[in-house]
Design a protein around this motif. Structure first.
Motif, mmCIF file in Angstrom:
data_model
loop_
_atom_site.group_PDB
_atom_site.id
_atom_site.type_symbol
_atom_site.label_atom_id
_atom_site.label_comp_id
_atom_site.label_asym_id
_atom_site.label_seq_id
_atom_site.Cartn_x
_atom_site.Cartn_y
_atom_site.Cartn_z
ATOM 1 N N TYR A 31 48.118 58.499 41.247
ATOM 2 C CA TYR A 31 46.998 59.147 40.583
ATOM 3 C C TYR A 31 46.089 59.837 41.602
ATOM 4 O O TYR A 31 45.778 59.300 42.657
ATOM 5 C CB TYR A 31 46.167 58.121 39.800
ATOM 6 C CG TYR A 31 46.890 57.608 38.581
ATOM 7 C CD1 TYR A 31 47.803 56.565 38.678
ATOM 8 C CD2 TYR A 31 46.664 58.182 37.336
ATOM 9 C CE1 TYR A 31 48.471 56.115 37.573
ATOM 10 C CE2 TYR A 31 47.336 57.731 36.218
ATOM 11 C CZ TYR A 31 48.241 56.696 36.341
ATOM 12 O OH TYR A 31 48.908 56.255 35.229
ATOM 13 N N MET A 94 44.609 56.905 43.691
ATOM 14 C CA MET A 94 44.765 55.516 43.254
ATOM 15 C C MET A 94 46.250 55.235 43.132
ATOM 16 O O MET A 94 47.010 56.074 42.627
ATOM 17 C CB MET A 94 44.060 55.320 41.910
ATOM 18 C CG MET A 94 44.039 53.915 41.381
ATOM 19 S SD MET A 94 42.925 53.771 39.957
ATOM 20 C CE MET A 94 43.896 54.596 38.701
ATOM 21 N N ARG A 97 47.546 52.761 37.643
ATOM 22 C CA ARG A 97 46.494 52.406 36.721
ATOM 23 C C ARG A 97 46.571 50.917 36.410
ATOM 24 O O ARG A 97 47.617 50.310 36.507
ATOM 25 C CB ARG A 97 46.622 53.214 35.440
ATOM 26 C CG ARG A 97 47.920 52.950 34.698
ATOM 27 C CD ARG A 97 48.224 54.056 33.731
ATOM 28 N NE ARG A 97 47.369 54.069 32.577
ATOM 29 C CZ ARG A 97 47.328 55.073 31.700
ATOM 30 N NH1 ARG A 97 48.076 56.129 31.872
ATOM 31 N NH2 ARG A 97 46.527 55.035 30.672
ATOM 32 N N GLY A 98 45.448 50.331 36.076
ATOM 33 C CA GLY A 98 45.452 48.932 35.725
ATOM 34 C C GLY A 98 44.201 48.243 36.221
ATOM 35 O O GLY A 98 43.474 48.771 37.058
ATOM 36 N N ALA A 99 43.985 47.056 35.693
ATOM 37 C CA ALA A 99 42.788 46.302 36.026
ATOM 38 C C ALA A 99 42.702 46.049 37.523
ATOM 39 O O ALA A 99 43.666 45.603 38.139
ATOM 40 C CB ALA A 99 42.787 44.967 35.280
ATOM 41 N N GLY A 100 41.573 46.356 38.095
ATOM 42 C CA GLY A 100 41.344 46.089 39.499
ATOM 43 C C GLY A 100 41.783 47.176 40.436
ATOM 44 O O GLY A 100 41.457 47.137 41.630
ATOM 45 N N GLU A 101 42.523 48.157 39.955
ATOM 46 C CA GLU A 101 42.951 49.234 40.839
ATOM 47 C C GLU A 101 41.740 50.069 41.248
ATOM 48 O O GLU A 101 40.916 50.419 40.422
ATOM 49 C CB GLU A 101 43.984 50.123 40.155
ATOM 50 C CG GLU A 101 45.339 49.464 39.983
ATOM 51 C CD GLU A 101 46.035 49.206 41.310
ATOM 52 O OE1 GLU A 101 46.852 48.276 41.353
ATOM 53 O OE2 GLU A 101 45.745 49.914 42.298
ATOM 54 N N THR A 102 41.675 50.355 42.515
ATOM 55 C CA THR A 102 40.512 51.041 43.069
ATOM 56 C C THR A 102 40.861 52.464 43.434
ATOM 57 O O THR A 102 41.951 52.740 43.950
ATOM 58 C CB THR A 102 40.033 50.306 44.338
ATOM 59 O OG1 THR A 102 39.746 48.953 44.009
ATOM 60 C CG2 THR A 102 38.801 50.966 44.922
ATOM 61 N N GLN A 103 39.932 53.369 43.184
ATOM 62 C CA GLN A 103 40.092 54.735 43.661
ATOM 63 C C GLN A 103 39.542 54.833 45.075
ATOM 64 O O GLN A 103 38.466 54.320 45.373
ATOM 65 C CB GLN A 103 39.355 55.709 42.744
ATOM 66 C CG GLN A 103 39.975 55.802 41.354
ATOM 67 C CD GLN A 103 39.362 56.887 40.504
ATOM 68 O OE1 GLN A 103 38.734 57.824 41.015
ATOM 69 N NE2 GLN A 103 39.536 56.781 39.192
#
Lengths: 114, 114
Positions: A31, A94, A97-103
């Motif tokens: 991403y 990133m 995608r998903g919970a906790g993934e940081t940009q």
């Protein structure tokens, strides 16, 4: 480990000119995102991409065009620059995608449109 | 629609004291994430801490902790033992739409006094 880079870091252009801001990441993140930062607005999403050849509009896409022919590059083009596009532009990437993934953000490009 | 509100444009704190930066959010999605980023005067965006909407415990990362009050829709950042290097702009952000787009607040400028 270069991470995510943006070029140019500073750009001055004139109204009506086409400008392309470059973004390159070395992590193979799926991403990628473009934001603009204006005083009093925080960061606002312009365009994003989930993978090569997949792009979509964000909150403020008007006047901008993006492409993503390669995973690592995500250029942003102002087709006919206007003074209201004077801003600081941040690219981010990133892994997934998903919970906790940081940009993770690039250093930014300061654009002045005269 | 999603919204992030940071009501403190600027704050002062004495060195070595703790400080709380406020953030409230609004979303109808049951799954979301809350992030804090730091932006020093050099301009880069630095990820500090993350809290997921289903996380039972408040997130902590070194001197940073996130005071997550789900019923009140608040996600305040607490910085303990402030240091001069903590002087910066701080942004609260929320992920939405399957956890990869971010919406940012307008930021809080923190100045740490020696």
């Amino acid at each position: 480990d270069a991470g995510i880079t943006q070029s140019p870091r500073y750009k001055i252009t004139e109204t009506g000119r086409q400008v392309t801001l470059m973004c390159h990441q070395t992590w193979s993140h799926s991403y990628m995102f473009w934001y603009r930062q204006d005083l009093g607005h925080g960061l606002r999403l312009i365009y994003y991409s989930a993978a090569a050849d997949i792009t979509d509009k964000g909150e403020v896409p008007d006047g901008y065009v993006v492409s993503r022919s390669k995973t690592e590059n995500f250029p942003l083009t102002l087709e006919s620059a206007t003074r209201s596009q004077t801003s600081v532009y941040f690219c981010a990437s990133m892994w997934d995608r998903g919970a906790g993934e940081t940009q993770y953000f690039g250093p930014g490009t300061r654009l002045l449109v005269l | 629609a999603q919204k992030i509100t940071q009501t403190q444009p600027g704050m002062f704190v004495q060195e070595k004291e703790a400080v709380t930066l406020d953030c409230t959010y609004d979303t109808s999605d049951p799954s979301y994430g809350l992030f804090w980023y730091k932006q020093p005067s050099s301009g880069e965006m630095i990820f500090l801490i993350y809290q997921g909407s289903y996380d039972q415990q408040n997130a902590t990362e070194g001197r940073y902790s996130l005071n997550f009050q789900k019923a009140r829709k608040s996600a305040n950042l607490v910085i303990s033992a402030s240091q001069l290097g903590d002087s910066a702009m701080y942004f609260c952000a929320m992920s939405y739409d399957s956890s990869y787009k971010l919406i940012f607040g307008s930021g809080t400028r923190l100045l740490v006094r020696p």
